[in-house]
Design an enzyme around this catalytic site. Structure first.
Site, mmCIF file in Angstrom:
data_model
loop_
_atom_site.group_PDB
_atom_site.id
_atom_site.type_symbol
_atom_site.label_atom_id
_atom_site.label_comp_id
_atom_site.label_asym_id
_atom_site.label_seq_id
_atom_site.Cartn_x
_atom_site.Cartn_y
_atom_site.Cartn_z
ATOM 1 N N LYS A 69 -3.649 18.703 30.914
ATOM 2 C CA LYS A 69 -3.035 18.439 29.610
ATOM 3 C C LYS A 69 -1.700 17.702 29.698
ATOM 4 O O LYS A 69 -1.292 17.042 28.740
ATOM 5 C CB LYS A 69 -2.872 19.746 28.839
ATOM 6 N N ASP A 105 -4.271 22.086 19.880
ATOM 7 C CA ASP A 105 -4.062 23.474 20.301
ATOM 8 C C ASP A 105 -2.996 24.148 19.442
ATOM 9 O O ASP A 105 -3.146 25.293 19.022
ATOM 10 C CB ASP A 105 -3.618 23.538 21.771
ATOM 11 N N SER A 129 2.603 28.854 31.852
ATOM 12 C CA SER A 129 3.662 27.852 31.717
ATOM 13 C C SER A 129 3.127 26.426 31.674
ATOM 14 O O SER A 129 3.888 25.471 31.743
ATOM 15 C CB SER A 129 4.664 27.976 32.879
ATOM 16 N N GLY A 131 0.317 23.335 29.930
ATOM 17 C CA GLY A 131 0.252 22.625 28.657
ATOM 18 C C GLY A 131 -0.135 23.497 27.494
ATOM 19 O O GLY A 131 0.450 23.405 26.402
#
Length: 274
Positions: A69, A105, A129, A131
């Site tokens: 990502k 998202d 931690s 994307g």
């Protein structure tokens, strides 16, 4: 599904551990709406070549999952504000060779926070931690949450994410508890080395009021199962997958399916465990 033909529009997904969730959701809606489209999941061996293929082959849309990502940012032409705001991409749209990156998202997480009426004064342990963690942390911040701790073994990434939103950081949850537990790591994901593991301790689950696992495969992860057994409010990755996939579908096709069509596609998607 229509017979494969030269005029068919192709959409794909790129993931280290592809599932059939998006494939079933999108293809169900293509058929329901009589679209000459098809969707296929891939596990790329070379991300740069995969994105070059999206551009060169005229692939209309590309979903992006862990761990790509952030890496795809350097490979696209334009960043929509939804992706720029959190430096994370989960959707690429190809307009005649011009690749624009989006992030659906964030909107999915934000909708689930609102739908479940999560209390912004609650304490949160957010494990991860990457994307997706950025999108989730941003959604919690924008919903008014301030008592949030990022749990990440990677100190650099963990501290950076925590500092970005004014949250705390710790390398391991240990014996810590919180009102809301959020897992955004591969722990509990099917096919991974930790697929049978809990991302939080049983004591932490017992002390929490809400258990939220962003992992979508399987729909009933060990954390989700444990949360249900403990009588907690549970939010699953399958719910996230439906909401973010719907917005991807709209970006790709320009069509917003009816509520009934989305519900049917979600049921079809969840009928598969792989």
């Amino acid at each position: 599904m229509p017979m494969l033909n030269k005029d068919m529009t192709l959409c794909i997904s790129l993931s280290a551990r592809p599932s059939n969730n998006g494939t079933r959701f999108h293809n169900f809606l293509y058929e329901a709406l009589d679209l000459n489209w098809i969707y296929k999941a891939f596990a790329p061996t070379d991300l740069g070549q995969a994105i070059a293929g999206v551009r060169g082959l005229g692939i209309r849309g590309c979903a992006v999952s862990m761990p790509y990502k952030e890496d795809v940012i350097a490979l696209v032409d334009r960043m929509d504000p939804s992706a720029t705001a959190i430096d994370s991409v989960n959707t690429i749209v190809n307009d005649d060779g011009v690749l624009t990156a989006y992030n659906t998202d964030y909107s999915a997480i934000a909708q689930l926070i609102e739908r479940n009426r999560l209390d912004s004064t609650a304490s949160v342990l957010l494990r991860g931690s990457g994307g997706m963690a950025k999108a989730t942390a941003a959604a919690f911040r924008d919903a008014g949450f301030v008592n949030v701790t990022i749990v990440a073994r990677n100190e650099g990434a963990g501290r950076a994410l925590a500092d970005l939103y004014g949250f705390g950081w710790m390398p391991d949850a240990g014996d810590s508890t919180a009102d809301i537990l959020v897992n955004i790591t591969p722990i509990g994901m099917a096919g991974g080395p930790d697929e049978h593991a809990l991302s939080f301790t049983e004591e932490a689950i017992a002390a929490a009021s809400v258990v939220f696992d962003v992992v979508a495969l399987p729909a009933e992860t060990p954390l989700v199962v444990a949360g249900r057994a403990a009588g907690k409010t549970v939010i699953s990755g399958a719910e996230v997958a439906t909401l973010q996939a719907l917005e991807q579908f709209v970006l790709y096709t320009g069509i917003r399916p009816s509520t009934e069509q989305v519900r049917a596609a979600e049921e079809f998607m969840r009928a598969s465990s792989v």
